[in-house]
Design a protein around this motif. Structure first.
Motif, short mmCIF file in Angstrom:
data_model
loop_
_atom_site.label_atom_id
_atom_site.label_comp_id
_atom_site.label_asym_id
_atom_site.label_seq_id
_atom_site.Cartn_x
_atom_site.Cartn_y
_atom_site.Cartn_z
N GLY A 1 0.77 -1.23 0.00
CA GLY A 1 0.00 0.00 0.00
C GLY A 1 0.80 1.28 0.00
O GLY A 1 0.25 2.37 0.14
N PHE A 2 2.14 1.21 -0.21
CA PHE A 2 2.96 2.42 -0.19
C PHE A 2 2.65 3.32 -1.39
O PHE A 2 2.87 4.52 -1.34
CB PHE A 2 4.44 2.04 -0.19
CG PHE A 2 5.36 3.21 -0.02
CD1 PHE A 2 5.43 3.88 1.19
CD2 PHE A 2 6.15 3.66 -1.07
CE1 PHE A 2 6.27 4.97 1.35
CE2 PHE A 2 7.00 4.75 -0.91
CZ PHE A 2 7.05 5.40 0.31
N GLY A 3 2.12 2.73 -2.45
CA GLY A 3 1.76 3.53 -3.63
C GLY A 3 0.80 4.66 -3.30
O GLY A 3 0.86 5.74 -3.89
N VAL A 4 -0.09 4.42 -2.35
CA VAL A 4 -1.04 5.45 -1.92
C VAL A 4 -0.29 6.63 -1.32
O VAL A 4 -0.62 7.80 -1.57
CB VAL A 4 -2.03 4.86 -0.90
CG1 VAL A 4 -2.98 5.93 -0.37
CG2 VAL A 4 -2.81 3.72 -1.52
N LEU A 5 0.75 6.34 -0.53
CA LEU A 5 1.55 7.39 0.10
C LEU A 5 2.26 8.24 -0.95
O LEU A 5 2.31 9.47 -0.84
CB LEU A 5 2.57 6.76 1.06
CG LEU A 5 3.40 7.72 1.91
CD1 LEU A 5 2.51 8.49 2.87
CD2 LEU A 5 4.46 6.95 2.68
N LYS B 1 1.29 8.79 -3.97
CA LYS B 1 0.29 9.63 -4.64
C LYS B 1 -0.10 10.83 -3.77
O LYS B 1 -0.40 11.91 -4.28
CB LYS B 1 -0.95 8.80 -4.97
CG LYS B 1 -0.76 7.86 -6.14
CD LYS B 1 -2.03 7.09 -6.43
CE LYS B 1 -1.83 6.17 -7.62
NZ LYS B 1 -3.04 5.36 -7.89
N GLN B 2 -0.11 10.64 -2.46
CA GLN B 2 -0.51 11.72 -1.54
C GLN B 2 0.58 12.78 -1.39
O GLN B 2 0.30 13.91 -1.05
CB GLN B 2 -0.86 11.14 -0.16
CG GLN B 2 -2.17 10.39 -0.14
CD GLN B 2 -2.47 9.80 1.22
OE1 GLN B 2 -1.59 9.72 2.08
NE2 GLN B 2 -3.71 9.37 1.42
N PHE B 3 1.84 12.38 -1.62
CA PHE B 3 2.96 13.32 -1.47
C PHE B 3 3.73 13.41 -2.78
O PHE B 3 4.79 12.79 -2.94
CB PHE B 3 3.88 12.88 -0.32
CG PHE B 3 3.21 12.87 1.01
CD1 PHE B 3 3.06 14.05 1.74
CD2 PHE B 3 2.70 11.69 1.54
CE1 PHE B 3 2.43 14.04 2.98
CE2 PHE B 3 2.07 11.68 2.77
CZ PHE B 3 1.93 12.86 3.50
N PRO B 4 3.21 14.17 -3.75
CA PRO B 4 3.85 14.26 -5.08
C PRO B 4 5.27 14.84 -5.03
O PRO B 4 6.04 14.66 -5.95
CB PRO B 4 2.91 15.16 -5.88
CG PRO B 4 2.09 15.88 -4.86
CD PRO B 4 2.00 14.97 -3.67
N ASN B 5 5.62 15.54 -3.93
CA ASN B 5 6.98 16.09 -3.82
C ASN B 5 8.03 14.98 -3.79
O ASN B 5 9.17 15.19 -4.22
CB ASN B 5 7.12 16.95 -2.56
CG ASN B 5 6.47 18.31 -2.72
OD1 ASN B 5 6.18 18.73 -3.84
ND2 ASN B 5 6.21 18.98 -1.62
N LEU B 6 7.68 13.80 -3.29
CA LEU B 6 8.61 12.67 -3.29
C LEU B 6 9.02 12.33 -4.71
O LEU B 6 10.19 12.09 -5.00
CB LEU B 6 7.96 11.45 -2.63
CG LEU B 6 7.70 11.51 -1.13
CD1 LEU B 6 6.96 10.26 -0.67
CD2 LEU B 6 9.02 11.64 -0.38
N GLU B 7 8.05 12.34 -5.62
CA GLU B 7 8.33 12.02 -7.02
C GLU B 7 9.20 13.10 -7.65
O GLU B 7 10.13 12.81 -8.40
CB GLU B 7 7.00 11.86 -7.77
CG GLU B 7 7.14 11.28 -9.18
CD GLU B 7 7.38 12.34 -10.23
OE1 GLU B 7 7.97 12.00 -11.28
OE2 GLU B 7 7.01 13.50 -10.03
N MET B 8 8.94 14.37 -7.32
CA MET B 8 9.71 15.48 -7.89
C MET B 8 11.16 15.43 -7.42
O MET B 8 12.09 15.61 -8.21
CB MET B 8 9.09 16.81 -7.50
CG MET B 8 9.76 18.00 -8.16
SD MET B 8 9.11 19.57 -7.59
CE MET B 8 9.78 19.65 -5.93
#
Length: 198
Positions: A56-60, A62-69
């Motif tokens: 279920g980490f994928g949900v996290l 999605k909630q914190f797009p800054n991690l992807e950036m």
């Protein structure tokens, strides 16, 4: 068993495309330099990310797009550095060595590079954590089998790539072949870096 096969097939389809990590594994395999270590780090990292996605980490993410950036720009900087390093090597280094003797990086240095290629790549999070994690919900209550299938795909792919690369070793006994490989890897890294920031 069909759930395991579905996970295996999807896992293989996501990692088979040529990317920075695969190019690094291929190069290490041709050089026969810390091959087991590199393959194991890549496969184990995938397994950990797949586990996180299915849990279920994928949900996290999605909630914190800054991690992807952060991962995207950090990964781009790393790819630019490594790409320029490969192009410099293609231009300046004397490659008139056998594949086995062409690299003298320590196991520690090789492991750190491998970890960087894996964990600084934002696509690995999208593929393993978000995509595999979300698809796994279709396989309730057999998510574990799906995850094990995807993890098996990672181990099969990376060890096949790393140890299968030695079949190319006769070609890379020639200095020109190494220059072409280094140039290709450098261009791939720079292209991937460009794609990350646009």
């Amino acid at each position: 068993m069909s759930t395991f096969i579905a996970g295996l097939a999807l896992g293989l389809s996501l990692i088979i495309a040529i990317g920075a990590q695969n190019a690094f594994v291929l190069k290490q395999g041709i050089q026969r330099h810390h091959v087991f270590l590199v393959c194991f780090i890549c496969a184990l990292s995938d397994a950990l990310l797949i586990s996180a996605g299915v849990a279920g980490f994928g949900v996290l993410v999605k909630q914190f797009p800054n991690l992807e950036m952060i991962a995207r720009y950090g990964g781009a900087l790393f790819l630019v550095w490594y790409g320029l390093r490969s192009l410099y090597s293609a231009w300046k280094t004397n490659h008139a060595l056998t594949p086995q003797g062409n690299s003298n990086s320590s196991a520690w240095h090789t492991a750190l590079l491998c970890l960087a290629f894996t964990w600084l790549n934002p696509h690995v999070y999208l593929d393993t954590v978000v995509l595999l994690g979300s698809i796994s919900t279709q396989y309730e209550p057999e998510k574990l089998q799906f995850a094990l299938g995807a993890m098996t795909g990672s181990f099969l792919f990376f060890f096949s790539l790393g140890y299968g690369a030695r079949l190319l070793a006769p070609v890379f006994r020639h200095a020109r072949a190494w220059k072409v490989l280094e140039s290709a890897i450098g261009m791939i890294m720079l292209l991937l870096a460009f794609k990350l920031i646009i």
